[in-house]
Design a protein around this motif. Structure first.
Motif, short mmCIF file in Angstrom:
data_model
loop_
_atom_site.label_atom_id
_atom_site.label_comp_id
_atom_site.label_asym_id
_atom_site.label_seq_id
_atom_site.Cartn_x
_atom_site.Cartn_y
_atom_site.Cartn_z
N LEU A 1 34.70 28.13 40.47
CA LEU A 1 33.75 29.23 40.38
C LEU A 1 34.50 30.55 40.21
O LEU A 1 35.41 30.87 40.96
CB LEU A 1 32.89 29.29 41.64
N ALA A 2 34.11 31.33 39.21
CA ALA A 2 34.75 32.63 38.95
C ALA A 2 34.03 33.72 39.74
O ALA A 2 32.87 34.01 39.47
CB ALA A 2 34.71 32.95 37.46
N VAL A 3 34.72 34.29 40.71
CA VAL A 3 34.17 35.35 41.56
C VAL A 3 35.09 36.56 41.49
O VAL A 3 36.30 36.45 41.74
CB VAL A 3 34.04 34.87 43.03
N ALA A 4 34.53 37.72 41.15
CA ALA A 4 35.35 38.92 40.94
C ALA A 4 36.15 39.30 42.18
O ALA A 4 37.31 39.73 42.08
CB ALA A 4 34.46 40.08 40.51
N SER A 5 35.56 39.14 43.36
CA SER A 5 36.26 39.56 44.57
C SER A 5 37.46 38.68 44.89
O SER A 5 38.31 39.06 45.70
CB SER A 5 35.29 39.59 45.76
N HIS A 6 37.53 37.49 44.27
CA HIS A 6 38.72 36.66 44.47
C HIS A 6 39.96 37.34 43.89
O HIS A 6 41.06 37.23 44.43
CB HIS A 6 38.54 35.29 43.82
N ASP A 7 39.78 38.04 42.76
CA ASP A 7 40.89 38.80 42.18
C ASP A 7 41.31 39.94 43.10
O ASP A 7 42.51 40.25 43.22
CB ASP A 7 40.49 39.37 40.82
N VAL A 8 40.35 40.56 43.76
CA VAL A 8 40.66 41.63 44.70
C VAL A 8 41.50 41.08 45.86
O VAL A 8 42.47 41.70 46.28
CB VAL A 8 39.37 42.29 45.23
N PHE A 9 41.11 39.92 46.37
CA PHE A 9 41.88 39.29 47.45
C PHE A 9 43.32 39.03 47.00
O PHE A 9 44.27 39.30 47.74
CB PHE A 9 41.22 37.97 47.86
N ALA A 10 43.48 38.51 45.78
CA ALA A 10 44.82 38.21 45.27
C ALA A 10 45.67 39.47 45.19
O ALA A 10 46.87 39.45 45.52
CB ALA A 10 44.72 37.55 43.90
N LEU A 11 45.07 40.59 44.76
CA LEU A 11 45.82 41.85 44.72
C LEU A 11 46.16 42.33 46.13
O LEU A 11 47.21 42.96 46.34
CB LEU A 11 45.01 42.92 43.99
N GLY A 12 45.30 42.05 47.11
CA GLY A 12 45.62 42.38 48.49
C GLY A 12 46.85 41.64 48.97
O GLY A 12 47.72 42.20 49.65
N VAL A 13 46.93 40.34 48.62
CA VAL A 13 48.12 39.55 48.97
C VAL A 13 49.35 40.15 48.29
O VAL A 13 50.43 40.28 48.90
CB VAL A 13 47.94 38.08 48.55
N LEU A 14 49.19 40.53 47.03
CA LEU A 14 50.31 41.11 46.28
C LEU A 14 50.78 42.41 46.94
O LEU A 14 51.99 42.63 47.11
CB LEU A 14 49.86 41.39 44.85
N ALA A 15 49.84 43.28 47.32
CA ALA A 15 50.21 44.54 47.98
C ALA A 15 50.91 44.28 49.31
O ALA A 15 51.87 44.96 49.66
CB ALA A 15 48.96 45.40 48.20
N TYR A 16 50.41 43.30 50.05
CA TYR A 16 51.03 42.93 51.33
C TYR A 16 52.47 42.50 51.11
O TYR A 16 53.38 42.87 51.88
CB TYR A 16 50.21 41.80 51.95
N ARG A 17 52.68 41.72 50.05
CA ARG A 17 54.04 41.26 49.72
C ARG A 17 54.96 42.43 49.37
O ARG A 17 56.11 42.49 49.80
CB ARG A 17 53.98 40.30 48.52
N LEU A 18 54.43 43.37 48.60
CA LEU A 18 55.24 44.52 48.20
C LEU A 18 55.64 45.36 49.42
O LEU A 18 56.77 45.83 49.52
CB LEU A 18 54.47 45.39 47.21
#
Length: 736
Positions: A186-203
């Motif tokens: 299922l394609a959900v827009a907020s899933h991309d937001v979550f992924a960017l949150g993980v990315l920011a956390y990593r940075l």
């Protein structure tokens, strides 16, 4: 392979996977990334899907299609080349170097990617579905962040499955919220937001938000996410501003419906991007820091310097400090006290670095590399504007404006076209920040960098206390326990960072931590008592003061720019070559250590109980009104006393310091528990130490080559004129 891709020439392979291989290609001066699918039908479908998506999109952080061929048996297309390195590669490499991205750099990257998401959603309702550290490319030279690999993208709400690969490989598990793990198709827009949150956390931290392996399966991983709360970024590094930490945490909300929207995330990124630009907790570094230069110091051992620090140290403006003694004329009391302001500058850099390393070890954080660079550079340069015998000439005798408040000297030494140091500092971000901090007219307040270097428990006092004691042969040292209680704090939007003394421990308030700060102030007071206000040192100071006053004459014609380039020896040579006999004679007195003898000594505030509400500032104002702060006023007192006794005024020396030695309010930032905001507090023993420093505020009258009768009469005249009791027992009498 050169003929297979039209006129595109393959230079090297950028990456290879189950679905496609990507090559770096060129066509004349044009560069691109050519994606060539594997023979499977699903691979061809992914390639076509990615091509069509990129054709429909137009955003700086999304590649654009340059060429394509889907008619051949092995279809391919060329997109613009994303310069730089993947976040996966950067985080892995930086982990070995012990560093992470700073908040400003992270927000800049995040803002671009969120903007790309919004463009995808508004233009085509696309959801990327495969955002992860391997699919984001960062170009540190330009700051550009590029989102790549659109092979799994879908329109929001679509759940149709093309094949089982599409179902199971739609994004790495650690970049997926529970909702996506339960239904990856299922394609959900907020899933991309979550992924960017993980990315920011990593940075920001170098870590994943939930530190658990997915080896036990997705069901176990989903259970772990739901049963373990998120550790917020600012709880890992106190240098991460609270507002940024909150934004990342809102992006990492587990429930899809409660997660921050793309539009709101974009607005918050833009706000933080503007706001954090004024906060000095940033990261601008593009390469790892090297410390190729070593200076050997007798107090600190080997001190390593960066290339910028070493170049700054070797500018003519800094090298002049090599010929300026840290303790001025104190070597007439302690013969070993010949160490220079240059050595103290280097030692302050080492103390600052030791403080930062201690914070890192105790708190388990990494200090932002740009903060470290600015702290070290400011520590090295904080005394750049000192002159020979500066504390005597400026602070006690008032001939020139104090070095760190002297705007004219700052402009002459750093702003002229011939300034080596000024030109060097203008060439880097850290250098420009240091220029602003050293500018007496700057509005830079008590920021984190200044606190680490110039605070009451800062690198400056930690070095000069140890260094001065070492060269004077005294056993006074700063307690190393101070380092163990230091923290760096920055959690509110109003905070630009604080150096905090944590006074609590596992079992509550720790008295030993309060005492560590108090002991530093006590040791500092002992050095003022034994060294900085030694009688012979004061006698030498008054000889120097009389020489300068005589050289200046009624027109006060001392040329301050000349003094900026005098070392201690140069200053004596200048005075010794004077055509005025008294000036040349004074220089000879200092060289031969023929010092005048004290006949009158009194505390300026001699009776604390009789102040009747008068303050330290009141006493300073009164002394200034009487002319005691100016060379001309002191010369007038000397003339009056000499006339009463019937002797040559050239033999009389009056000393009335402008400031009480070492008198300053002992306040520092304290955090009594991990959950509270730091607050400024006085050291527990500070008021007592402050009163002790006030007792060191003394005025003197000296006489050179006088008879016992002359000394006694001068002592009585001084007592009558100043209306203060004489503390020298030999000449003491009780005022009627």
């Amino acid at each position: 392979m050169r003929g297979r891709y039209s006129d595109w020439q393959v230079h090297r392979t950028l990456g290879a996977g189950d679905f496609a291989t990507v090559y770096h290609v060129c066509r004349g001066d044009e560069e691109g990334a050519l994606k060539h699918s594997t023979p499977s039908q699903s691979a061809r479908e992914r390639l076509r899907l990615e091509h069509d998506a990129l054709i429909a999109l137009s955003h700086p952080s999304i590649p654009r299609v340059l060429d394509a061929d889907f008619e051949s048996e092995e279809p391919w297309f060329v997109m613009s080349l994303a310069p730089g390195e993947s976040v996966l590669g950067i985080v892995s490499r930086w982990e070995e170097l012990g560093r992470v991205h700073g908040p400003v750099e992270t927000v800049a990257i995040l803002a671009q990617l969120v903007s790309a998401l919004q463009h995808m959603q508004e233009t085509c309702e696309f959801v990327h579905r495969d955002i992860k550290d391997a699919n984001v490319i960062i170009d540190h030279s330009s700051g550009l962040a590029t989102l790549i690999d659109f092979g799994f993208c879908k329109r929001a709400g679509v759940s149709a499955i093309r094949d089982k690969d599409s179902f199971w490989r739609a994004g790495a598990a650690r970049f997926s919220p529970p909702g996506k793990l339960e239904d990856p198709a299922l394609a959900v827009a907020s899933h991309d937001v979550f992924a960017l949150g993980v990315l920011a956390y990593r940075l920001l931290t170098g870590m994943f938000p939930w530190t658990v392996s997915t080896d036990e399966g997705l069901a176990a991983y989903r259970k772990f996410l739901k049963s373990n709360s998120l550790v917020l970024p600012h709880e890992i590094s106190s240098l991460i501003p609270l507002e940024l930490s909150r934004l990342v945490s809102r992006m990492l909300v587990l429930n899809d419906e409660d997660r921050i929207t793309t539009a709101e995330a974009k607005d918050r990124c833009e706000y933080l991007r503007k706001h954090l630009s004024s906060v000095p907790i940033t990261s601008r570094r593009r390469v790892a820091v090297a410390y190729p230069h070593v200076v050997r110091d007798p107090v600190r051992g080997d001190i390593r310097l960066t290339d910028l620090e070493y170049r700054a140290l070797n500018t003519r403006e800094m090298q002049r400090l090599r010929w300026i003694r840290q303790l001025g004329l104190t070597n007439l009391v302690y013969p070993g006290a010949d160490h220079s302001r240059l050595s103290h500058s280097i030692g302050s850099l080492e103390r600052a670095e030791s403080m930062l390393r201690s914070v890192e070890m105790v708190e388990g954080i990494r200090v932002d590399p740009d903060i470290r660079e600015e702290v070290r550079l400011f520590a090295l340069l904080h005394d750049f504007s000192h002159i020979a015998a500066g504390h005597t000439i400026e602070d006690q005798l008032g001939f020139f404006v104090r070095h760190d408040k002297n705007l004219g000297r700052w402009e002459r030494l750093l702003c002229g076209k011939q300034s080596e140091l000024g030109g060097l500092l203008e060439s880097s971000d850290a250098g420009r920040a240091t220029l602003r901090r050293m500018n007496p007219s700057s509005e830079v307040g008590e920021d984190l960098v200044k606190q680490v270097v110039s605070g009451p428990i800062g690198a400056d006092v930690l070095d000069y206390l140890d260094r001065d004691a070492y060269y004077c042969g005294l056993d006074h040292r700063a307690d190393s326990a101070l380092f163990r209680q230091l923290k760096l704090y920055s959690r509110d939007s109003s905070d630009a960072g604080k150096l905090v003394s944590a006074t609590s421990g596992k079992y509550g308030i720790r008295v030993d931590r309060e005492y560590a700060v108090e002991s530093l102030l006590s040791e500092r007071y002992a050095m003022f008592l034994k060294v900085y206000t030694h009688t012979a040192k004061i006698a030498a100071d008054v000889v120097l003061g009389k020489a300068l006053a005589e050289q200046a004459g009624p027109k006060r014609s001392l040329k301050e720019p000349d003094f900026e380039w005098f070392g201690d020896e140069g200053l004596l040579n200048f005075l010794g070559s004077s055509r005025k006999p008294l000036v040349a004679q004074s220089a000879m007195r200092l060289r031969e250590r023929t010092l005048p003898r004290g006949v009158f000594r009194s505390r300026i505030i001699h009776d604390q109980e009789r102040l009747e509400g008068r303050t330290y500032a009141d006493e300073q104002s009164e002394a200034e009104r009487k002319g005691f702060h100016s060379p001309a006023g002191r010369k007038g007192v000397e003339g009056t006393l000499a006339k009463k006794v019937g002797i040559d005024p050239a033999r009389v020396y009056f000393y009335f310091p402008i400031n009480a030695p070492g008198y300053s309010l002992a306040e520092h930032w304290v955090q009594a528990s991990s959950g509270e905001r730091p607050h400024k507090d006085r050291v527990s023993g500070g008021p007592q130490i402050l009163r002790r420093h006030l007792r060191l505020w003394e005025c003197w009258v000296f006489l050179s080559e006088g008879s016992d009768s002359e000394r006694r009469r001068l002592a009585e005249a001084a007592e009558d004129l100043l209306q203060l009791p004489n503390m020298i027992e030999e000449y003491r009498r009780v005022l009627l």
